[in-house]
Design an enzyme around this catalytic site. Structure first.
Site, PDB file in Angstrom:
ATOM      1  N   TYR A 139       0.816  -1.211   0.000  1.00 41.85           N
ATOM      2  CA  TYR A 139       0.000   0.000   0.000  1.00 41.85           C
ATOM      3  C   TYR A 139       0.854   1.267   0.000  1.00 41.85           C
ATOM      4  O   TYR A 139       0.400   2.318  -0.433  1.00 41.85           O
ATOM      5  CB  TYR A 139      -0.896   0.044   1.246  1.00 41.85           C
ATOM      6  CG  TYR A 139      -2.218  -0.676   1.105  1.00 41.85           C
ATOM      7  CD1 TYR A 139      -2.262  -2.037   0.892  1.00 41.85           C
ATOM      8  CD2 TYR A 139      -3.416   0.020   1.203  1.00 41.85           C
ATOM      9  CE1 TYR A 139      -3.476  -2.711   0.780  1.00 41.85           C
ATOM     10  CE2 TYR A 139      -4.636  -0.637   1.094  1.00 41.85           C
ATOM     11  CZ  TYR A 139      -4.652  -1.993   0.882  1.00 41.85           C
ATOM     12  OH  TYR A 139      -5.859  -2.637   0.777  1.00 41.85           O
ATOM     13  N   ASP A 246      -6.426  -6.977   4.236  1.00 41.90           N
ATOM     14  CA  ASP A 246      -7.548  -6.316   3.565  1.00 41.90           C
ATOM     15  C   ASP A 246      -8.476  -7.376   2.980  1.00 41.90           C
ATOM     16  O   ASP A 246      -9.692  -7.342   3.168  1.00 41.90           O
ATOM     17  CB  ASP A 246      -7.007  -5.411   2.450  1.00 41.90           C
ATOM     18  CG  ASP A 246      -8.124  -4.757   1.656  1.00 41.90           C
ATOM     19  OD1 ASP A 246      -9.062  -4.240   2.286  1.00 41.90           O
ATOM     20  OD2 ASP A 246      -8.070  -4.781   0.404  1.00 41.90           O
ATOM     21  N   ASP A 250     -12.408  -8.927   4.586  1.00 43.57           N
ATOM     22  CA  ASP A 250     -13.694  -8.941   3.877  1.00 43.57           C
ATOM     23  C   ASP A 250     -14.261 -10.356   3.840  1.00 43.57           C
ATOM     24  O   ASP A 250     -15.461 -10.568   3.989  1.00 43.57           O
ATOM     25  CB  ASP A 250     -13.543  -8.429   2.429  1.00 43.57           C
ATOM     26  CG  ASP A 250     -13.798  -6.932   2.316  1.00 43.57           C
ATOM     27  OD1 ASP A 250     -13.516  -6.216   3.294  1.00 43.57           O
ATOM     28  OD2 ASP A 250     -14.263  -6.487   1.255  1.00 43.57           O
TER      29      ASP A 250
HETATM   30  C1  IPM Z   1     -10.388  -1.146   3.889  1.00 42.21           C
HETATM   31  C2  IPM Z   1     -10.617  -0.588   2.519  1.00 42.21           C
HETATM   32  C3  IPM Z   1      -9.431   0.306   2.165  1.00 42.21           C
HETATM   33  C4  IPM Z   1      -8.177  -0.563   2.157  1.00 42.21           C
HETATM   34  C5  IPM Z   1      -9.578   1.072   0.832  1.00 42.21           C
HETATM   35  C6  IPM Z   1     -10.842   1.894   0.802  1.00 42.21           C
HETATM   36  C7  IPM Z   1      -8.373   1.923   0.555  1.00 42.21           C
HETATM   37  O1  IPM Z   1     -10.793  -1.615   1.598  1.00 42.21           O
HETATM   38  O2  IPM Z   1     -10.257  -0.346   4.841  1.00 42.21           O
HETATM   39  O3  IPM Z   1     -10.352  -2.366   4.027  1.00 42.21           O
HETATM   40  O4  IPM Z   1      -7.888  -1.206   1.142  1.00 42.21           O
HETATM   41  O5  IPM Z   1      -7.503  -0.590   3.165  1.00 42.21           O
HETATM   42 MG    MG Z   2     -10.915  -3.533   2.449  1.00 40.99          MG
END
Ligand code: IPM
Ligand code: MG
Length: 369
Positions: A139, A246, A250
């Protein structure tokens, strides 16, 4: 903490303003807070041409805590590398506030086990915490484009790995105190391919030496993705670098049946302000309709009270109130869609009823009263 806590509120875009306004009502029911509303994300791009101004970053740094709604939307989606993007505001805040530790607890609410796409017997007993490194890795590494070639670089130092590993081991210990389970950290990497992952595994192993009461397991990320859905209840603390965390968070979120339920805390050094936000996005398709699920924001406010303001009892009150309204059958449309609305059964006697943001908020306030 002395005096009235000062909270910078970044409502952001899409449903952000609605859910944050609802969370403020919940906080106000618990005590006195002073709020400073600021722009970040798409709304800041519209006003200032950048997703995060220096003034807003400074305000966040000097607050006691930052409460964030959500940022982004189709209006600002672009592949133009020179155009400002709402997400840059979020990344700028994480880096600028030194928020290296992202905590994402996944605990399906008992009333919602039927909402998970997984069979009930699979998710029964699931209670895990994703500890994601948030200010390093791909990142924030060097990136760029040269004609038809693009690159993003992943870099980690031993020091960055060491501090996030300690966050994970400390969290495992703290969780064991209340659960009575033997604490465990599952460290996720891709050590069969990546050099950063080999360093990761080495440093995490070293840190584990200081936590002999905590079990450590290493999983390759592809395998971890699979195990998370096949045996979610076996996980306790899942430790990972930025990008893997990340993706896995999810995936883990869906165990609860809705991304709309998950809170998060992003923390820096001891005593520095943290940032608290729901994991779901800005949901521009339902913005302004009064149907957004505010529960993840309430639970994020609870994390703010616990981790940011040392008010664990108030945090627990919000969490209990959220469980209670779900128990009573209240569902925002994201929870109530399709197969999720179920008739009352002997185990779940409350008939499910679809409600909007306002009614859900009122119900939580009534529980707190
Ligand atoms: C998260 C989101 C962010 C990330 C994006 C919006 C930059 O997906 O907080 O998980 O990738 O960290
Ligand atoms: Mg995310």
């Amino acid at each position: 903490m002395n005096g009235t806590p000062r909270i910078v509120v970044l409502a952001g875009d899409g449903i952000g303003p609605e859910i944050v306004a609802a969370a403020r009502q919940v906080l106000d029911a618990l005590g006195e807070f002073s709020y400073e509303e600021q722009l970040m994300g798409g709304c800041s791009i519209d006003e200032h041409g950048t997703a995060l101004t220096d003034e807003v970053l400074e305000a966040c740094r000097s607050a006691d805590a930052v409460l964030l709604g959500a940022v982004g939307g189709p209006k600002w989606d672009t592949t133009d590398p020179n155009a400002p993007r709402p997400e840059q505001g979020l990344l700028g805040l994480r880096k600028g506030m030194g928020l290296y530790a992202n905590l994402r607890p996944v605990r399906p609410s008992p009333a919602l086990v039927g909402a998970s796409p997984l069979r009930e017997e699979r998710i029964a007993g699931t209670d895990l915490l994703v500890v994601r490194e948030l200010t390093g890795g791909i990142y924030f590494g060097d990136s760029g484009r040269d004609g038809d070639v693009a690159h993003d670089t992943c870099e980690y130092s031993a020091e960055e790995i060491d501090r996030i590993a300690r966050t994970a081991f400390d969290a495992a210990r703290r969780r064991a105190e209340s659960s009575g389970r033997k604490p465990k950290v599952t460290s996720v990497d891709k050590a069969n391919v990546l050099e950063t992952s080999r360093l990761w595994r080495e440093v995490v192993g070293r840190v584990a030496g200081d936590y002999e009461d905590v079990e450590l397991e290493h999983l390759l990320v592809d395998n971890a993705a699979m195990q998370l859905v096949s045996r979610p209840a076996d996980f306790d603390v899942v430790l990972s670098e930025n990008l893997f965390g990340d993706i896995l968070s999810d995936e883990a979120a869906m165990l609860t049946g809705s991304l709309g339920m998950l809170p998060s805390a992003s923390l820096g050094a001891d005593g520095a302000p943290g940032l608290f936000e729901p994991v779901h996005g800005s949901a521009p398709d339902i913005a302004g309709q009064g149907v957004a699920n505010p529960l993840a924001t309430f639970l994020s406010a609870a994390m703010m009270l616990r981790h940011g303001l040392s008010r664990g009892e108030d945090a627990a009150r919000i969490e209990a109130a959220v469980d209670a309204v779900l128990e009573r059958g209240l569902r925002t449309p994201d929870l109530a869609s399709g197969t999720v609305v179920q008739p009352p059964t002997s185990e779940n006697p409350a008939p499910e009823r679809e409600v909007g943001t306002e009614e859900m908020t009122a119900a939580v306030l009534a529980e707190l009263a």
